[in-house]
Enzyme design. Structure first.
Site, short mmCIF file in Angstrom:
data_model
loop_
_atom_site.label_atom_id
_atom_site.label_comp_id
_atom_site.label_asym_id
_atom_site.label_seq_id
_atom_site.Cartn_x
_atom_site.Cartn_y
_atom_site.Cartn_z
N VAL A 65 0.89 -1.18 0.10
CA VAL A 65 0.18 -0.01 0.00
C VAL A 65 0.97 1.12 0.06
O VAL A 65 1.86 1.44 1.06
CB VAL A 65 -0.93 -0.18 1.34
CG1 VAL A 65 -1.75 1.33 1.18
CG2 VAL A 65 -1.98 -1.11 1.17
N ALA A 110 4.37 4.19 2.98
CA ALA A 110 4.00 2.73 2.13
C ALA A 110 4.14 1.82 3.23
O ALA A 110 4.90 1.86 4.19
CB ALA A 110 4.86 2.48 0.99
N LYS A 111 3.47 0.57 3.01
CA LYS A 111 3.76 -0.60 3.72
C LYS A 111 3.52 -1.78 2.83
O LYS A 111 2.69 -1.79 2.00
CB LYS A 111 2.93 -0.47 5.28
CG LYS A 111 3.38 -1.27 6.33
CD LYS A 111 4.66 -0.71 7.17
CE LYS A 111 5.00 -1.36 8.30
NZ LYS A 111 6.00 -0.57 9.01
N GLY A 112 4.03 -2.78 3.28
CA GLY A 112 3.64 -4.04 2.43
C GLY A 112 3.67 -5.26 3.28
O GLY A 112 4.43 -5.13 4.49
#
Ligand code: NAD
Length: 421
Positions: A65, A110-112
């Site tokens: 995201v 962001a992050k994943g």
């Protein structure tokens, strides 16, 4: 009294969104921008086929995201865990946007994550998951677009595989494509200690406001992992008195001060601080309520809640962990005059030195550890002063001030860039 069910169930997404709304109200942010900033810029969902060692194909769900690209490429970790959800990743990505903006580095958030259980995977399976996940999101990442980093259950090795996969696709080595890499592969000096060091830097600043010095200031640290153990070690070496430490298995207190180096040796061997002979044992649940001047939660979210906030003895709270305090506890602490250094400032040392890693990779020129630490201090002290000033001017607590400052900076970029149609 413990945390209420509502508090326990409050996700990072919900608490970040609630804090965003409170700060946006204070800023009188117009409706359009508020809607724009509340939702992520891009959400990528991938289903990764991986050949398992047993010879069969398994499919893993992965997310990335990108919450905001307004101030530069997005930045944030990748976690591998069985309970990863898109909602959680969404909340963490937004939090990264505010964190980067608070310390004024040119990134969005962001992050994943990949839904998998690393404990049940062989090294080969882990590598294949990492490489295929990277390949699936490849069009959306890179030094100018989005720069991943380690997070829960991902480490330097996984970052090296991501960097290699990216580099193989673009046909040349791009070290700046991810951060948190091994030192000899474009990593930065000082990265491992950066989050703990940042906690100490902001704690020093908070002490100054009270006209106090490090010497003899009593600190309790919850969590003895990367953040907690480094913060405890650095603070111990700098003259603070660490009077209590706990991890998930147990805790130890000593009003004369713990020998943190001996405690590190013990926890390396025993894999826990429990059983350390240099202090009295204590239930980890009780550690947050012990006598101290500074409380440094560095474990997990929602540990300070409506049920225990009134019993926190510390006058300074330095949030090493992400979201350790529920919004209800925030009100209680604020009413009691506890000086809270909010997570998006207190633990921003990690992302700040990740930014330094990206800068060094792009320059192809690497700084000494002293340079890294000096620059980190400058950035965090400036952010601390900005927040305190902002809070004073707008008559809000430090947490809302941090969010207001961050939202204001992102809103500035969005207003000036305008909407591309
Ligand atoms: P870690 O996994 O290395 O360590 C976590 C520690 O917390 C362990 O000692 C564990 O035993 C302890 N713990 C977990 N639950 C506990 C509980 N209920 N009571 C007491 N102890 C408990 O994790 P970390 O990298 O040190 O991260 C800690 C926190 O800081 C997380 O919230 C993380 O999101 C945040 N954070 C980490 C970084 C970083 O650079 N590592 C950067 C920013 C924020």
């Amino acid at each position: 009294m413990g945390a209420t069910d509502a508090e326990k169930e409050q996700s990072v997404y919900e608490s970040t969104a609630a804090r965003f709304d409170a700060a946006a109200d204070k800023l009188k942010l117009d409706d359009g921008l508020r809607k724009y900033m509340r939702c992520p810029n891009r959400e990528i969902i991938v289903h990764i086929p991986v050949e398992m060692d047993r010879g069969e194909l398994d499919i893993f769900d992965g997310y990335r995201v990108q919450h905001s690209l307004a101030r530069g490429p997005s930045k944030g970790g990748i976690r591998f865990a069985p309970n990863v959800t898109l909602d959680e990743i969404r909340g963490l990505a937004a939090e990264m946007t505010w964190k980067c903006a608070v310390v004024n580095i040119p990134f969005g958030g962001a992050k994943g994550g990949v839904v998998c259980d690393p404990e049940k995977l062989s090294r080969g399976e882990l590598e294949r998951i990492t490489r295929r996940y990277t390949a699936e999101i490849l069009d959306y990442i890179g030094p100018e677009r989005d720069v991943p980093a380690p997070d829960m259950n991902t480490d330097e090795q996984i970052m090296a595989w991501m960097m290699d996969t990216y580099s193989m696709h673009v046909r040349h080595t791009v070290t700046a494509s991810v951060t948190g890499k091994p030192l000899d592969l474009g990593g930065s000096r000082g990265r491992r200690e950066a989050t703990g060091r940042g906690c100490m830097i902001v704690c020093d600043q908070a002490l100054k406001r009270f006209g106090r010095t490090r010497d003899g200031t009593r600190v309790i640290v919850q969590g003895f992992g990367n953040v907690g153990s480094q913060a405890a070690r650095l603070m111990h070496e700098a003259g603070y008195k660490i009077v209590g430490v706990a991890d998930v298995h147990g805790g130890v207190v000593n009003s004369r001060g713990l020998d943190v180096h001996a405690l590190l040796d013990h926890s390396r061997e025993a894999k826990t601080v429990k059983g350390f002979a240099g202090g009295e044992p204590i239930d980890p649940e009780e550690i947050l309520e012990q006598e101290c001047d500074v409380l440094l939660p560095a474990a997990t979210e929602n540990v300070i809640h409506g049920g225990n906030a009134a019993r926190v003895k510390a006058s300074i709270l330095v949030e090493g962990a992400n979201s350790p305090t529920t919004p209800h506890a925030d009100e209680i602490l604020f009413d009691r005059g506890v000086f809270v250094v909010p997570d998006i400032l207190a633990n921003a040392g990690g992302v700040t030195v990740s930014y330094f890693e990206w800068v060094q990779d792009r320059q192809g020129y690497f700084w000494s550890e002293n340079d890294v630490n000096r620059r980190l201090r400058r950035i965090q002290v400036a952010a601390f002063d900005d927040i305190v000033r902002y809070g004073k001017n707008h008559k809000v607590n430090n947490r809302i001030a941090a969010y207001m400052l961050a939202i204001d900076r992102v809103a500035f970029s969005l207003r000036h860039r305008g909407i591309y149609a």
